[in-house]
Design an enzyme around this catalytic site. Structure first.
Site, PDB file in Angstrom:
ATOM      1  N   GLY A   1      10.331  -4.285   2.328  1.00  0.00           N
ATOM      2  CA  GLY A   1      11.453  -3.224   2.314  1.00  0.00           C
ATOM      3  C   GLY A   1      12.633  -3.492   1.586  1.00  0.00           C
ATOM      4  O   GLY A   1      13.329  -4.396   1.909  1.00  0.00           O
ATOM      5  N   GLY A   2      12.851  -2.775   0.659  1.00  0.00           N
ATOM      6  CA  GLY A   2      14.126  -2.672  -0.071  1.00  0.00           C
ATOM      7  C   GLY A   2      14.394  -3.558  -0.871  1.00  0.00           C
ATOM      8  O   GLY A   2      15.255  -4.069  -1.668  1.00  0.00           O
TER       9      GLY A   2
ATOM     10  N   CYS B   1       3.199   3.221   9.091  1.00  0.00           N
ATOM     11  CA  CYS B   1       3.527   4.445   8.627  1.00  0.00           C
ATOM     12  C   CYS B   1       4.223   5.545   9.579  1.00  0.00           C
ATOM     13  O   CYS B   1       3.665   5.637  10.658  1.00  0.00           O
ATOM     14  CB  CYS B   1       2.122   5.096   7.980  1.00  0.00           C
TER      15      CYS B   1
ATOM     16  N   HIS C   1       7.879  -4.860   7.456  1.00  0.00           N
ATOM     17  CA  HIS C   1       8.827  -4.179   6.672  1.00  0.00           C
ATOM     18  C   HIS C   1      10.108  -3.886   7.652  1.00  0.00           C
ATOM     19  O   HIS C   1       9.994  -3.586   8.838  1.00  0.00           O
ATOM     20  CB  HIS C   1       8.371  -2.554   6.745  1.00  0.00           C
TER      21      HIS C   1
ATOM     22  N   GLN D   1      -6.203  -1.471   3.318  1.00  0.00           N
ATOM     23  CA  GLN D   1      -5.535  -1.256   4.509  1.00  0.00           C
ATOM     24  C   GLN D   1      -6.093   0.105   5.243  1.00  0.00           C
ATOM     25  O   GLN D   1      -6.267   1.036   4.856  1.00  0.00           O
ATOM     26  CB  GLN D   1      -3.965  -0.682   4.019  1.00  0.00           C
TER      27      GLN D   1
ATOM     28  N   PRO E   1       1.137  -1.125   0.041  1.00  0.00           N
ATOM     29  CA  PRO E   1      -0.037  -0.036  -0.087  1.00  0.00           C
ATOM     30  C   PRO E   1       1.014   1.190   0.059  1.00  0.00           C
ATOM     31  O   PRO E   1       2.029   1.289   0.954  1.00  0.00           O
ATOM     32  CB  PRO E   1      -0.885  -0.150   1.505  1.00  0.00           C
ATOM     33  N   MET E   2       0.624   2.106  -1.084  1.00  0.00           N
ATOM     34  CA  MET E   2       1.477   3.398  -1.086  1.00  0.00           C
ATOM     35  C   MET E   2       0.505   4.507  -1.281  1.00  0.00           C
ATOM     36  O   MET E   2      -0.114   4.785  -2.211  1.00  0.00           O
ATOM     37  CB  MET E   2       2.459   3.243  -2.251  1.00  0.00           C
TER      38      MET E   2
ATOM     39  N   GLY F   1       7.307  -2.531  -3.130  1.00  0.00           N
ATOM     40  CA  GLY F   1       6.519  -1.115  -3.000  1.00  0.00           C
ATOM     41  C   GLY F   1       6.979  -0.518  -4.273  1.00  0.00           C
ATOM     42  O   GLY F   1       6.360  -0.469  -5.412  1.00  0.00           O
ATOM     43  N   ARG F   2       7.948   0.665  -3.870  1.00  0.00           N
ATOM     44  CA  ARG F   2       8.388   1.481  -4.809  1.00  0.00           C
ATOM     45  C   ARG F   2       8.933   0.708  -6.286  1.00  0.00           C
ATOM     46  O   ARG F   2       8.699   1.319  -7.378  1.00  0.00           O
ATOM     47  CB  ARG F   2       9.361   2.509  -4.099  1.00  0.00           C
TER      48      ARG F   2
END
Length: 351
Positions: A219-220, A107, A178, A77, A24-25, A240-241
């Site tokens: 994460g990463g 967050c 994360h 979420q 979720p972003m 994510g990104r």
């Protein structure tokens, strides 16, 4: 929840457990983004942006929660910390047809902290457990938690175990972790995505402690080559990104992580499959740029990628821009045969 709805997600069923999810972003994983991502993978679990329990209860629910049927499996979420409100919100989420409801315990933004939810809840696992318990009593869909390994001066060994112990005892169906701390004081939300060091080993140790519970890693993770090796140690991978900025990463998910037969999804075919959705939403008054902004990195590192991005960036924002902008941008990318003989795609973006 809709009666007789086909189940597309079940953390207790090996065939329906998510091996890959898109995180979720905020401002990114909206309904248009999720429909686009679904064209790249039929099996990936897709998450909404975080929506607060207060907004769900009192706000415009169709605007906040509405989604396309093509998105399944899709999870919502929630941000919040009041067990009663979280339970009421979870019921609304289930009634909308979501496959999962997830609690945000990761967050680090000031706005989230001021509402006493997000990463600051790492300091109160009992409260998170109370939310899980209240939500489980109201819904039949999975209730999951997404957290950090700790915040500020917390010892991750103690903090993460405490969170896992409490939420699993309360009935949580899964814990997505994360693998870095969040610093609530002194770092911005953007800095919290990169500066605190990653500690994948900490999540692996948690999984060893809970061999029968679902533990997912976030994460990463930069691409499937990077992420896939962790499937020997954890149950699911969440990008994510990297998935957002270089969405072609997702074209191999179904084959590599779910064992689907056939070739990987063609990015050209994915765009073509997305076009009917774009046309339908354009007819409903949605601006083209709201949908095409999620596609900019699709051909990252390939001949024509710069033209693809430029056409979508410049022309999609013009009043009255239509589907012809997308087809023009697609024609600027090198033919697929040339594409497939090019170098391997590697993403430098961290999730």
């Amino acid at each position: 929840m809709t009666e007789n709805k086909k189940k597309t997600l079940d953390y207790t069923d090996p065939g329906l457990r998510p091996r890959f999810a898109v995180a979720p972003m905020m401002d990114w994983t909206d309904r248009h983004c999720r429909v686009f991502h679904r064209q790249l993978s039929h099996r990936a679990l897709l998450y909404t942006e975080m929506v607060t329990s207060g907004a769900v209860i009192h706000g415009d629910r169709e605007r906040l929660l509405g989604f396309d049927e093509a998105e399944h499996p899709v999870a919502c979420q929630l941000g919040g910390s009041d067990p009663k409100d979280m339970a009421a919100s979870a019921r609304i989420v289930e009634d909308f047809g979501y496959d999962e409801v997830n609690i945000n315990v990761g967050c680090p933004s000031d706005r989230v902290q001021s509402g006493s939810f997000g990463a600051c809840l790492m300091q109160d696992p009992d409260l998170v457990a109370s939310c899980v318990s209240a939500m489980k009593a109201e819904v039949s869909i999975p209730v999951t938690v997404k957290c950090r390994i700790g915040v500020d001066e917390q010892d991750p060994e103690v903090a993460l175990d405490a969170m896992a112990d409490k939420v699993f005892a309360a009935g949580a169906d899964a814990l997505w972790v994360h693998a870095r701390k969040a610093w609530l004081q002194g770092l911005s939300p953007k800095e919290n995505r990169d500066i605190p060091p990653l500690d994948y080993d900490r999540v692996v140790r948690l999984k060893k402690r809970y061999p029968d519970a679902f533990i997912g890693l976030n994460g990463g993770l930069q691409d499937l080559d990077h992420a896939e090796r962790f499937l020997e140690c954890v149950d699911g991978l969440m990008l994510g990104r990297a998935a957002y900025h270089t969405p072609q990463i997702m074209t191999g998910v179904d084959r590599r992580l779910y064992g689907a037969g056939g070739d990987d999804v063609s990015p050209w075919k994915a765009v073509e499959a997305y076009l009917p959705y774009i046309e339908r939403k354009l007819a409903g008054g949605v601006r083209l740029a709201h949908m095409t902004r999620h596609m900019l990195g699709l051909f990252h590192g390939r001949p024509g990628a710069r033209s693809w991005r430029r056409i979508l960036t410049v022309e999609a924002i013009r009043p009255g821009a239509g589907i012809e902008v997308v087809t023009k941008a697609l024609s600027a990318v090198s033919p697929q045969d040339d594409y497939e003989t090019g170098p391997d795609l590697k993403s430098g973006h961290a999730a």
